[in-house]
Design a protein around this motif. Structure first.
Motif, PDB file in Angstrom:
ATOM      1  N   HIS A  60       0.895  -1.154   0.000  1.00  0.00           N
ATOM      2  CA  HIS A  60       0.000   0.000   0.000  1.00  0.00           C
ATOM      3  C   HIS A  60       0.932   1.201   0.000  1.00  0.00           C
ATOM      4  O   HIS A  60       1.730   1.365   0.928  1.00  0.00           O
ATOM      5  CB  HIS A  60      -0.890   0.021   1.245  1.00  0.00           C
ATOM      6  CG  HIS A  60      -1.767  -1.181   1.375  1.00  0.00           C
ATOM      7  ND1 HIS A  60      -2.897  -1.352   0.600  1.00  0.00           N
ATOM      8  CD2 HIS A  60      -1.670  -2.268   2.168  1.00  0.00           C
ATOM      9  CE1 HIS A  60      -3.469  -2.502   0.933  1.00  0.00           C
ATOM     10  NE2 HIS A  60      -2.738  -3.079   1.877  1.00  0.00           N
ATOM     11  N   ARG A  75      -0.484  -2.682  -4.083  1.00  0.00           N
ATOM     12  CA  ARG A  75      -1.821  -3.169  -3.718  1.00  0.00           C
ATOM     13  C   ARG A  75      -2.815  -2.033  -3.824  1.00  0.00           C
ATOM     14  O   ARG A  75      -3.969  -2.222  -4.196  1.00  0.00           O
ATOM     15  CB  ARG A  75      -1.843  -3.663  -2.269  1.00  0.00           C
ATOM     16  CG  ARG A  75      -1.161  -4.947  -2.032  1.00  0.00           C
ATOM     17  CD  ARG A  75      -1.185  -5.280  -0.542  1.00  0.00           C
ATOM     18  NE  ARG A  75      -0.187  -6.292  -0.309  1.00  0.00           N
ATOM     19  CZ  ARG A  75      -0.431  -7.454   0.259  1.00  0.00           C
ATOM     20  NH1 ARG A  75      -1.634  -7.732   0.697  1.00  0.00           N
ATOM     21  NH2 ARG A  75       0.522  -8.327   0.393  1.00  0.00           N
ATOM     22  N   SER A  76      -2.345  -0.836  -3.386  1.00  0.00           N
ATOM     23  CA  SER A  76      -3.189   0.356  -3.444  1.00  0.00           C
ATOM     24  C   SER A  76      -2.299   1.588  -3.500  1.00  0.00           C
ATOM     25  O   SER A  76      -1.105   1.525  -3.172  1.00  0.00           O
ATOM     26  CB  SER A  76      -4.116   0.431  -2.229  1.00  0.00           C
ATOM     27  OG  SER A  76      -3.370   0.667  -1.032  1.00  0.00           O
ATOM     28  N   THR A 109      -2.530   5.755  -2.405  1.00  0.00           N
ATOM     29  CA  THR A 109      -3.251   6.846  -1.761  1.00  0.00           C
ATOM     30  C   THR A 109      -2.404   8.101  -1.892  1.00  0.00           C
ATOM     31  O   THR A 109      -1.228   8.104  -1.514  1.00  0.00           O
ATOM     32  CB  THR A 109      -3.496   6.555  -0.263  1.00  0.00           C
ATOM     33  OG1 THR A 109      -4.237   5.341  -0.151  1.00  0.00           O
ATOM     34  CG2 THR A 109      -4.251   7.688   0.397  1.00  0.00           C
TER      35      THR A 109
END
Length: 178
Positions: free
Chosen positions: A70, A93-94, A96
């Motif tokens: 992440h 995975r992600s 932000t």
């Protein structure tokens, strides 16, 4: 535990993420590296700055984890994170982003966009000129004033300048520029 990599903004260090790292620490494996020239990392060497080289250092960290992460980036850290997402999306995975530096999106826009791009791109040139003249506080102060306003009270203000609400320097206590 899933790994989370947190990338800090300009003028800060991985220490900016301590409260978040503490909150995430029970559920995630948290990494908050100091980007090149910040905190405890070595200064930038080897010629002109390159976002790709900065991103390569973070990709190396991710590669050592041997699993997807992440990735979280704030401001300048967001630009680094975007570079990684664009060039190696399979590592994530992600993603932000918090206030990412993505000024390239203003290119090719209308007159208002182009005026904003000219204004924003002048900031690092002004800062670089001050830094080259040995005025570290003035150079970084120009950057802080642009993004936070002169009322933010850059801690390196000259004698006689208004008192700074940030005079404790807590927000950048490990930065090499403070």
């Amino acid at each position: 535990m899933d790994p989370v990599v947190l990338l800090h903004c300009s003028g800060s260090s991985g220490a900016q993420w301590r409260p978040l790292a503490a909150a995430l620490g029970k559920r995630y494996q948290v990494f908050a590296p100091d980007l090149i020239g910040y905190g405890a990392s070595r200064p930038w060497v080897g010629g002109e700055f390159s976002l790709a080289r900065e991103a390569a250092a973070v990709r190396s960290l991710i590669g050592h984890l041997d699993e997807t992460v992440h990735l979280v980036g704030h401001s300048y850290g967001g630009a680094v994170a975007l570079n990684i997402a664009r060039t190696r999306p399979e590592l994530l995975r992600s993603l932000t982003l918090v206030e990412p530096s993505a000024f390239h999106l203003l290119r090719g826009g209308d007159a208002t966009d182009l005026a904003a791009l000219r204004e924003i791109t002048a900031v690092p040139f002004d800062a670089r000129a001050a830094l080259a003249a040995g005025d570290d506080c003035g150079g970084f102060g120009r950057f802080v004033d642009y993004w936070s306003g002169p009322e933010a009270g850059w801690p390196c203000r000259p004698t006689g300048a208004p008192p700074s609400p940030l005079s404790s320097r807590r927000w950048c206590s490990t930065s090499t520029l403070c």
